[in-house]
Motif scaffolding. Structure first.
Motif, PDB file in Angstrom:
ATOM      1  N   MET A 567       0.139   8.811  -8.035  1.00 26.07           N
ATOM      2  CA  MET A 567      -0.840   8.478  -9.067  1.00 26.07           C
ATOM      3  C   MET A 567      -0.765   6.983  -9.375  1.00 26.07           C
ATOM      4  SD  MET A 567      -0.298  11.889 -11.444  1.00 26.07           S
ATOM      5  CE  MET A 567       1.317  12.352 -10.809  1.00 26.07           C
ATOM      6  N   SER A 568      -1.611   6.506 -10.265  1.00 22.32           N
ATOM      7  CA  SER A 568      -1.726   5.064 -10.507  1.00 22.32           C
ATOM      8  C   SER A 568      -0.700   4.577 -11.522  1.00 22.32           C
ATOM      9  CB  SER A 568      -3.144   4.723 -10.975  1.00 22.32           C
ATOM     10  OG  SER A 568      -4.093   5.073 -10.004  1.00 22.32           O
ATOM     11  N   ALA A 569       0.571   4.717 -11.180  1.00 18.95           N
ATOM     12  CA  ALA A 569       1.650   4.225 -12.038  1.00 18.95           C
ATOM     13  C   ALA A 569       2.432   3.161 -11.292  1.00 18.95           C
ATOM     14  CB  ALA A 569       2.575   5.368 -12.449  1.00 18.95           C
ATOM     15  N   ILE A 570       3.046   2.276 -12.044  1.00 21.05           N
ATOM     16  CA  ILE A 570       3.865   1.221 -11.451  1.00 21.05           C
ATOM     17  C   ILE A 570       5.132   1.838 -10.863  1.00 21.05           C
ATOM     18  CG2 ILE A 570       5.195  -0.879 -11.997  1.00 21.05           C
ATOM     19  CD1 ILE A 570       3.109  -1.500 -14.133  1.00 21.05           C
ATOM     20  N   ARG A 571       5.650   1.203  -9.843  1.00 25.17           N
ATOM     21  CA  ARG A 571       6.829   1.708  -9.134  1.00 25.17           C
ATOM     22  C   ARG A 571       7.966   2.021 -10.106  1.00 25.17           C
ATOM     23  NH1 ARG A 571       8.455   2.345  -4.088  1.00 25.17           N
ATOM     24  NH2 ARG A 571      10.604   1.950  -3.460  1.00 25.17           N
ATOM     25  N   GLN A 572       8.626   3.146  -9.876  1.00 24.39           N
ATOM     26  CA  GLN A 572       9.708   3.724 -10.671  1.00 24.39           C
ATOM     27  C   GLN A 572       9.206   4.553 -11.848  1.00 24.39           C
ATOM     28  OE1 GLN A 572      12.669   0.679 -11.688  1.00 24.39           O
ATOM     29  NE2 GLN A 572      13.804   1.242  -9.848  1.00 24.39           N
ATOM     30  N   GLY A 573       7.907   4.668 -11.993  1.00 30.71           N
ATOM     31  CA  GLY A 573       7.375   5.518 -13.049  1.00 30.71           C
ATOM     32  C   GLY A 573       7.494   6.987 -12.669  1.00 30.71           C
ATOM     33  N   SER A 574       8.148   7.765 -13.517  1.00 27.43           N
ATOM     34  CA  SER A 574       8.405   9.174 -13.218  1.00 27.43           C
ATOM     35  C   SER A 574       8.204   9.999 -14.477  1.00 27.43           C
ATOM     36  CB  SER A 574       9.832   9.346 -12.687  1.00 27.43           C
ATOM     37  OG  SER A 574      10.167  10.708 -12.493  1.00 27.43           O
ATOM     38  N   MET A 575       7.997  11.294 -14.294  1.00 26.91           N
ATOM     39  CA  MET A 575       7.896  12.229 -15.414  1.00 26.91           C
ATOM     40  C   MET A 575       8.782  13.432 -15.150  1.00 26.91           C
ATOM     41  SD  MET A 575       3.863  12.347 -16.464  1.00 26.91           S
ATOM     42  CE  MET A 575       2.866  10.845 -16.567  1.00 26.91           C
ATOM     43  N   LEU A 576       9.361  13.937 -16.203  1.00 24.03           N
ATOM     44  CA  LEU A 576      10.161  15.163 -16.153  1.00 24.03           C
ATOM     45  C   LEU A 576       9.444  16.195 -17.007  1.00 24.03           C
ATOM     46  CD1 LEU A 576      12.623  16.887 -15.581  1.00 24.03           C
ATOM     47  CD2 LEU A 576      13.915  15.529 -17.216  1.00 24.03           C
ATOM     48  N   LEU A 577       8.981  17.277 -16.372  1.00 25.98           N
ATOM     49  CA  LEU A 577       8.161  18.295 -17.024  1.00 25.98           C
ATOM     50  C   LEU A 577       9.012  19.528 -17.336  1.00 25.98           C
ATOM     51  CD1 LEU A 577       6.151  16.375 -15.548  1.00 25.98           C
ATOM     52  CD2 LEU A 577       4.734  18.349 -15.086  1.00 25.98           C
ATOM     53  N   VAL A 578       8.771  20.095 -18.506  1.00 26.09           N
ATOM     54  CA  VAL A 578       9.581  21.221 -18.979  1.00 26.09           C
ATOM     55  C   VAL A 578       8.672  22.373 -19.388  1.00 26.09           C
ATOM     56  CG1 VAL A 578      11.281  21.999 -20.670  1.00 26.09           C
ATOM     57  CG2 VAL A 578      11.333  19.621 -19.854  1.00 26.09           C
ATOM     58  N   LYS A 579       8.979  23.558 -18.870  1.00 25.94           N
ATOM     59  CA  LYS A 579       8.349  24.798 -19.350  1.00 25.94           C
ATOM     60  C   LYS A 579       9.473  25.826 -19.434  1.00 25.94           C
ATOM     61  CE  LYS A 579       4.051  27.386 -18.871  1.00 25.94           C
ATOM     62  NZ  LYS A 579       3.437  26.715 -20.033  1.00 25.94           N
ATOM     63  N   ASP A 580      10.130  25.864 -20.570  1.00 21.06           N
ATOM     64  CA  ASP A 580      11.374  26.615 -20.725  1.00 21.06           C
ATOM     65  C   ASP A 580      11.338  27.329 -22.078  1.00 21.06           C
ATOM     66  OD1 ASP A 580      13.943  27.576 -21.032  1.00 21.06           O
ATOM     67  OD2 ASP A 580      14.941  25.655 -20.682  1.00 21.06           O
ATOM     68  N   VAL A 581      11.338  28.657 -22.033  1.00 25.08           N
ATOM     69  CA  VAL A 581      11.298  29.415 -23.292  1.00 25.08           C
ATOM     70  C   VAL A 581      12.577  29.223 -24.100  1.00 25.08           C
ATOM     71  CG1 VAL A 581       9.716  31.166 -22.404  1.00 25.08           C
ATOM     72  CG2 VAL A 581      12.184  31.507 -22.160  1.00 25.08           C
ATOM     73  N   ASP A 582      13.640  28.782 -23.453  1.00 28.78           N
ATOM     74  CA  ASP A 582      14.906  28.566 -24.149  1.00 28.78           C
ATOM     75  C   ASP A 582      15.253  27.087 -24.246  1.00 28.78           C
ATOM     76  OD1 ASP A 582      15.373  31.293 -24.564  1.00 28.78           O
ATOM     77  OD2 ASP A 582      16.215  31.525 -22.551  1.00 28.78           O
ATOM     78  N   PHE A 583      14.226  26.249 -24.235  1.00 31.22           N
ATOM     79  CA  PHE A 583      14.496  24.803 -24.265  1.00 31.22           C
ATOM     80  C   PHE A 583      15.286  24.404 -25.512  1.00 31.22           C
ATOM     81  CE2 PHE A 583      13.147  20.355 -25.184  1.00 31.22           C
ATOM     82  CZ  PHE A 583      13.750  19.765 -24.082  1.00 31.22           C
ATOM     83  N   HIS A 584      15.083  25.130 -26.599  1.00 34.61           N
ATOM     84  CA  HIS A 584      15.799  24.784 -27.831  1.00 34.61           C
ATOM     85  C   HIS A 584      17.310  24.886 -27.658  1.00 34.61           C
ATOM     86  CE1 HIS A 584      15.307  29.178 -27.871  1.00 34.61           C
ATOM     87  NE2 HIS A 584      16.393  29.224 -28.611  1.00 34.61           N
ATOM     88  N   THR A 585      17.761  25.689 -26.690  1.00 36.97           N
ATOM     89  CA  THR A 585      19.206  25.841 -26.484  1.00 36.97           C
ATOM     90  C   THR A 585      19.795  24.689 -25.686  1.00 36.97           C
ATOM     91  OG1 THR A 585      18.975  27.105 -24.409  1.00 36.97           O
ATOM     92  CG2 THR A 585      18.925  28.345 -26.487  1.00 36.97           C
ATOM     93  N   VAL A 586      18.961  23.897 -25.014  1.00 39.72           N
ATOM     94  CA  VAL A 586      19.466  22.774 -24.211  1.00 39.72           C
ATOM     95  C   VAL A 586      18.873  21.442 -24.661  1.00 39.72           C
ATOM     96  CG1 VAL A 586      19.888  24.212 -22.180  1.00 39.72           C
ATOM     97  CG2 VAL A 586      17.657  23.117 -22.470  1.00 39.72           C
ATOM     98  N   GLU A 587      18.068  21.469 -25.710  1.00 32.81           N
ATOM     99  CA  GLU A 587      17.379  20.247 -26.120  1.00 32.81           C
ATOM    100  C   GLU A 587      18.361  19.144 -26.497  1.00 32.81           C
ATOM    101  OE1 GLU A 587      13.595  18.905 -28.910  1.00 32.81           O
ATOM    102  OE2 GLU A 587      14.481  20.897 -29.143  1.00 32.81           O
ATOM    103  N   ALA A 588      19.437  19.506 -27.184  1.00 32.16           N
ATOM    104  CA  ALA A 588      20.398  18.489 -27.609  1.00 32.16           C
ATOM    105  C   ALA A 588      21.031  17.809 -26.401  1.00 32.16           C
ATOM    106  CB  ALA A 588      21.476  19.128 -28.486  1.00 32.16           C
TER     107      ALA A 588
END
Length: 903
Positions: A567-588
């Protein structure tokens, strides 16, 4: 001049075929005007376009009617001029900003007709982005022009955008318009339309059926809304109803609709809602604020001298850097996180809002922006999700960042192997049976509770895409709380293609989420459970398409993507996507991972580019990805069907990249005889592995070049850049930046190279031909075997299972820090051979990563085997990370490690 018919079912070439067909119509009109052509052929070519043209605003019925009238009145010259205007308008998109392009009676000067260049990239002025709105209604077709005029009258000077209506009158036509017209950004549905198209065009079926839209008594607006959102989830859908709108609004099926209007209300509110919906996607919170910040007079007393550009533009010595990059780059630089800016580490303002908008666009619950590349995204995820002693099933062929993440966190990798492609010195992806066998082996050992993560690359560097939904469902059937990390560094753009989205982590997770809500899922599980019994054998489980128990499943999915790679992002641009029903247990711990790896001084322009990349993909990503696919298919066709190029080069098809056992649909290749839209979609749905069409493995060994050599030739002599090579191939990848001109340049270069080979063989005589054949044989036949992971030394398996291969890689890694515990053995020599025969075992002290293939063939704690040593000795690449030729292989001395542990 015959016209090649390009039906709308021609697989994935539908957009470029439209422009090509209009150029063909123009050529036929010119020939007729010059008395070299046949009017009947021109009329047939125009009629061939008619059905699909209704799905586009331009040229529209007025211009098409004018074109037909000129043909009917034998005005050959007028026909040629108008056809060329339309064709040029489509090529340059001039109709988006030039009102005269829509006027059937406005004649252009010869200079204007010849001017087919698009607006300059630096053109300023009052440009307003253009889009099209699809209106689906039940009004008679003869009333559509009047309705379109009414819509256009709503335009105002203060509108931020300008749009044109596209009007259709059936379910079928609406779906086809959404598929065929990438300019459609919003859809307005008025109830009461029929299912069938008013056109008797059989090819409509081959568009609709593969997409799962078959004739049904339910042709309701809500069903259509769901269908459109499934194909293009970025679309805003509005519903006009003259029924009980309150009840409709409360229907769960209305989730696909952005807003519901009572049909008798005035159109202005609808017009404003459409513009507001586009504005909601157009907004880039961080980039917008960064632009405002750059326009303010700022006094900088922080540690960033380059901010505001004074140290650059006042300098006699580095002013050229400022002139090269421009003033705005420096005005927008700051290390501040206040005054309209925000903190990437703990965002509370516009970065937080930008990440929320990215989550919406990519179908995630949460998104983290990362400015250190996807290597960092992967390490963040591994650190947050795994603790020392946890087990992770990992593709041994994955990017080195995953391996290093295991070292950092102290988790134990259980390596699984991808299927080999020995002929091309590369690996594919990991078969599902291999993954299931790993889970079942851990269960048999009583260690399944220690397994936390399945870590896979999708798509692989070379284009192998998993059947992601099937992998996750079958693994969840064995371990319902398993976490999935999908490294999609190379395919972040796949979200915006209905043909690739189901093969992505977020696309598959959404499908599974919907299935879990369906009561039929419990029925399906219980039926299979009854068939398998309470204690099915591992053999039975391996042979069965397993269904998980939806009542036990915890859907926990993570995806990393290198935004800058697709996509049209500058080099080293990255995204980390989350779809986790238990994300609250690992958010910290997730935030701790961010603090660990993210820079405290992230680049503002890089963050802004992630913001803008999301905007672009939401508003035009569908068309851009379709273009990338079409470019790739053009390259495949041009290379493999060229009589000269195909003698020395070829792009591998799906049948050569994926073994037959993993192509259950029987799909061979996109351009194979008999392949069409339906066969490709069938393969995408059914096959264990699917080949991303935008990734093209070009075999160059048959031309006498190894991959590294050919890559250098293209870069140094022809200004063609690529990055991935194998022993006898290079990887070409099309992206949203490519054009047909790029294809033409590549083909001309390959033709020139082939002519050079032919001349060299012709002039060099028998000796040259023999040398060429020997070179090809060494590259294509005498290829080294691909080594699999052997095993960890027992010293690093004290906490491992009896029959499972996981090991403590972290301890081995840090043992290498102590020189007294290590030794070096030359790769080529008698000592290495003796150790392989007689012992003691050679244990790698570090990662050894040749480029190519670019994955670790040795990891800390791994016992080296003859297979691995033979591969290393046959490698002829210059770049091998972790190996010093002068010193040899760095090894851990297990006896010394054990002795130190006893002290």
């Amino acid at each position: 001049m015959p016209v090649k018919s390009a039906h709308i079912d021609q697989f994935l070439l539908i957009h470029q075929a439209r422009a090509d067909n209009w150029r063909a119509v123009t050529s036929l009109a010119d020939a007729w005007a010059a008395k070299r052509g046949d009017r009947a052929v021109l009329e047939a070519a125009l009629a061939n376009l008619a059905a699909a043209e209704e799905y586009h605003a331009y040229p529209g019925e007025r211009l098409l009617t004018a074109l037909r009238e000129r043909i009917a009145t034998d005005d050959a010259g007028g026909t040629a001029r108008l056809a060329r205007r339309i064709s040029n308008g489509l090529l340059t998109h001039a109709y988006r900003g030039r009102a005269g392009e829509w006027d059937a009676h406005e004649e252009m000067s010869p200079d204007e007709v010849a001017d087919i260049m698009p607006p300059a990239t630096g053109e300023a002025g009052g440009h307003r982005p253009y889009f099209e709105v699809l209106f689906v209604n039940s009004q008679p077709a003869e009333r559509w022009p009047a309705f379109a005029k009414e819509i256009r009258r709503l335009r105002r000077r203060e509108d931020a955008f300008v749009y044109e209506p596209v009007i259709v009158g059936s379910f079928e036509d609406a779906v086809c318009a959404a598929v065929l017209n990438p300019d459609v950004v919003s859809v307005v549905l008025a109830e009461g339309f029929p299912y069938r198209s008013r056109h008797d065009v059989s090819v409509l079926r081959s568009v609709l059926d593969p997409l799962g839209e078959t004739d049904s008594p339910d042709a309701s607006a809500l069903r259509l809304a769901r269908a459109l959102r499934r194909i293009r989830p970025e679309l805003d859908v509005y519903l006009l109803s003259d029924r009980d709108v309150e009840s409709i609004a409360g229907d769960p099926a209305a989730d696909a609709v952005r807003r519901i209007f009572y049909a008798v209300e005035e159109l202005l509110e609808l017009h404003l809602a459409v513009l507001e919906g586009v504005q909601a996607r157009f907004e880039t919170p961080f980039f917008d604020n960064l632009k405002k910040y750059a326009r303010r007079p700022i006094g900088t007393f922080h540690a960033l001298p380059i901010a505001r550009g004074k140290s650059v533009f006042k300098s006699d010595w580095i002013r050229d850097m400022g002139e090269f990059y421009g003033l705005n780059l420096f005005l927008a630089e700051s290390s501040a996180t206040t005054g309209g800016l925000d903190s990437l580490l703990e965002p509370t303002g516009n970065i937080k809002r930008s990440q929320e908008m990215a989550a919406r666009a990519f179908g995630a619950d949460h998104v983290f922006f990362v400015t250190n590349g996807t290597s960092t995204s992967n390490k963040m995820a591994v650190q947050a999700l795994l603790a020392p002693g946890d087990i992770a099933v990992v593709d041994r062929n994955c990017h080195k960042s995953h391996h290093y993440g295991m070292v950092l966190t102290g988790a134990q990798p259980y390596y699984v192997e991808a299927f080999p492609m020995t002929e091309y010195s590369m690996y594919g992806a990991v078969p599902l049976a291999t993954i299931k066998q790993a889970l079942l082996a851990l269960r048999a050992e009583g260690r399944l509770d220690r397994l936390k993560l399945l870590d896979l690359t999708n798509c692989t560097f070379d284009g192998h895409m998993y059947n992601v939904r099937r992998v996750m469902e079958e693994c969840l059937a064995i371990k319902p709380d398993l976490i999935f990390l999908w490294d999609e560094a190379w395919s972040g753009f796949a979200r915006f293609s209905p043909f690739l989205r189901p093969r992505t982590a977020m696309g598959a997770a959404a499908d599974i989420e919907e299935w879990l809500r369906d009561p039929a899922s419990v029925t399906a599980y219980e039926k299979q459970h009854a068939e398998l019994g309470d204690s099915p054998s591992d053999e039975m489980l391996l042979a069965t398409r397993l269904i998980p128990d939806p009542r036990l499943v915890r859907l926990r999915v993570y995806q990393t993507n290198s935004t800058h790679k697709s996509m049209s992002a500058i080099r080293q641009g990255s995204m980390l996507l989350v779809k986790d029903v238990d994300f609250h247990t690992v958010e910290a711990q997730f935030h701790e991972a961010v603090f660990t790896h993210a820079s405290t001084s992230p680049n503002q322009q890089l963050i802004a580019s992630l913001d803008v990349a999301r905007r672009q993909m939401e508003l035009e990503g569908y068309g851009l990805v379709m273009n990338a696919i079409e470019i790739a298919l053009k390259i495949r066709q041009a290379v493999n069907e060229h009589p000269l190029i195909s003698k020395y080069f070829r792009v591998l098809g799906a049948d050569q990249m994926i073994p037959e056992a993993y192509r259950q649909s029987g799909f061979k290749d996109y351009l194979a005889p008999g392949s069409n839209w339906a066969t490709a979609v069938k393969a995408m749905r059914e096959d264990e592995f699917y080949l991303d069409p935008t990734r093209m493995t070009l075999v160059c060994g048959t031309a006498g070049f190894d991959g590294t050599q050919f890559k250098g030739l293209l870069a140094n002599q022809y200004s063609i850049q690529l990055n991935k090579t194998s022993r006898n191939s290079v990887l070409l990848q099309s992206n949203i930046n490519n054009t047909r001109s790029d294809v033409a340049h590549l083909i001309r270069v390959l033709v020139e190279i082939c002519h050079g080979i032919e001349k060299r063989l012709a002039d060099g005589g028998e000796a040259e031909r023999a040398a060429f054949e020997a070179r090809v044989k060494s590259l294509m036949t005498d290829v080294p075997g691909l080594p699999n992971f052997s095993h960890f030394h027992e010293l690093y398996r004290s906490d491992a299972g009896r029959t499972t291969p996981e090991g403590d890689m972290r301890s081995a890694f840090f043992n290498a820090y102590d020189a007294s515990l290590c030794e070096y053995v030359p790769l080529n020599g008698a000592e290495c051979d003796r150790r392989l025969r007689e012992g003691p075992e050679m244990v790698s002290a570090n990662f050894v990563i040749p480029y190519p293939p670019g994955f670790p063939i040795m990891v800390p704690g791994q016992v080296l085997t003859q297979e691995t040593i033979d591969f290393m000795r046959k490698l002829d690449v210059k770049e091998i990370h972790g190996y010093e030729k002068a010193r040899g292989l760095k090894l851990v001395k297990p006896d010394a490690v054990a002795a130190k542990a006893k002290r």
